[in-house]
Write a protein that holds these residues in place. Structure first.
Motif, short mmCIF file in Angstrom:
data_model
loop_
_atom_site.label_atom_id
_atom_site.label_comp_id
_atom_site.label_asym_id
_atom_site.label_seq_id
_atom_site.Cartn_x
_atom_site.Cartn_y
_atom_site.Cartn_z
N TRP A 143 -8.29 3.88 0.21
CA TRP A 143 -7.35 4.88 0.75
C TRP A 143 -6.07 4.20 1.23
O TRP A 143 -4.96 4.69 0.96
N LEU A 144 -6.20 3.07 1.92
CA LEU A 144 -5.03 2.37 2.45
C LEU A 144 -4.15 1.84 1.33
O LEU A 144 -2.91 1.88 1.43
N SER A 145 -4.75 1.35 0.26
CA SER A 145 -3.95 0.86 -0.86
C SER A 145 -3.14 1.97 -1.51
O SER A 145 -1.99 1.76 -1.91
N HIS A 146 -3.73 3.17 -1.59
CA HIS A 146 -2.97 4.31 -2.13
C HIS A 146 -1.87 4.73 -1.17
O HIS A 146 -0.77 5.13 -1.61
N VAL A 147 -2.14 4.67 0.14
CA VAL A 147 -1.12 5.05 1.12
C VAL A 147 0.09 4.12 1.04
O VAL A 147 1.24 4.57 1.12
#
Length: 345
Positions: free
Chosen positions: A90-94
């Motif tokens: 999720w953080l990489s997409h954010v």
């Protein structure tokens, strides 16, 4: 030979620029750390929620799906992955600007937040302005008339507002003005059955009035009490006593000697209350069925829409942090003593 006449000026200018750049970098670093903390805390709360996301998504049709279909949904959302891996994905997409997809609204999270926030922006802006203007005006009157009947009435009313829940006040106002008197609509941001793009400004304001007034009650009481205290301190100061000795009247004293000193703390408090304003909008929009960001947050929480909840949490953190920084800057502009204190640090 070197020209040393301009050296002091250049030396004076250079620290100012470096100080400004350092202040900007410091605020950005604080914002980044805040977002990391909010992301970690929000994700941990989502993991600890007793509500199963698949059950919330399927709803009443939970008995109609089999184990294989349930497993496919969980696999598609990554619910079977370890928590650290889920958070990392999720953080990489954010970091790439992708907040995910909302299964509640079947839209990208960024589009949901953008659309719902525009609806809530009018509600929160009107409520924010009403609470600031009414609260500052009443606090100014109470501070000038400290100890008299007017001061006691305003202070008592402020304490009542501070202790009254927004949800309960909204229900009372809804019953009084919408059900009994029928002066305001019962719900929604536009008339029922009409397309939002075809509704005029007056109809929108008619639907906005009561929810905005209800939401403004969240912020009136603190502004009243803090402004009253600031005005009382200013009225008891030596420079006000000196102005009175020179024959200056009460109206001139308030306008020229007191107003600016009281406006600084009131503005700082008003901007720092954006978090409470957003929290109050959750309740106000729920009471009046107002389709804004607060209603979207409630729907996402009930449906365990994790991407949307995390996106709203990050957006709210940026929104509140920006408001606090603006309030800090305006306070420093109105009160030069604040700037000198920060420069001394």
């Amino acid at each position: 030979m070197l020209n040393t006449t301009d050296a002091p000026e250049e030396a004076a200018i250079r620290p100012r620029g470096s100080g400004l750049a350092g202040a900007v970098v410091s605020r950005l670093v604080r914002l980044a750390l805040l977002l990391v903390a909010v992301a970690v805390a929000s994700f941990a709360l989502m993991l600890g929620s007793p509500v199963d996301p698949v059950d919330a998504y399927v709803g009443a049709d939970i008995a109609a799906i089999g184990p294989e279909q349930r497993e496919q949904i969980a696999e598609r959302w990554g619910l079977n992955d370890p928590p650290a891996e889920r958070f990392g994905n999720w953080l990489s997409h954010v970091l790439r600007g992708d907040l995910g997809h909302s299964h509640t609204f079947n839209q990208p999270v960024t589009e949901v937040i953008a659309g719902k926030f525009l609806t809530s922006l009018a509600l929160m802006a009107v409520a924010w302005c009403l609470s600031g203007v009414i609260g500052f005006g009443l606090g100014l009157i109470a501070g000038v008339q400290r100890g008299r009947l007017v001061d006691r009435v305003i202070t008592w009313w402020a304490y009542v507002l501070a202790s009254a829940p927004t949800f309960w006040v909204g229900l009372l106002l809804l019953y009084a003005f919408s059900v009994s008197l029928q002066w305001t609509p019962v719900c929604c941001a536009v008339p029922v059955g009409q397309v939002a793009s075809e509704v005029g400004l007056l109809d929108r304001l008619h639907h906005l009035l009561l929810p905005a007034f209800t939401l403004s009650l969240v912020g009136i009481a603190p502004v009243v009490l803090h402004t009253r205290q600031a005005v009382s301190v200013a009225m008891a100061s030596d420079y006000v006593a000196f102005a009175r000795a020179q024959g200056e009247r009460s109206t001139g004293l308030v306008i020229h000697r007191v107003l600016r000193n009281a406006a600084g703390p009131a503005l700082l408090l008003q901007f720092s209350s954006l978090g409470e304003l957003f929290g109050g909008s959750l309740l106000a929009e729920h009471v009046f069925s107002y389709p804004g960001l607060g209603a979207a947050t409630t729907a996402a929480a009930l449906g365990q829409d994790v991407p949307l909840l995390l996106g709203i949490a990050l957006f709210t953190a940026v929104f509140v942090y920006t408001g606090n920084q603006l309030g800090d800057l305006l306070h420093g502009w109105l009160d030069p003593r604040t700037r000198r204190t920060e420069a001394a640090r």
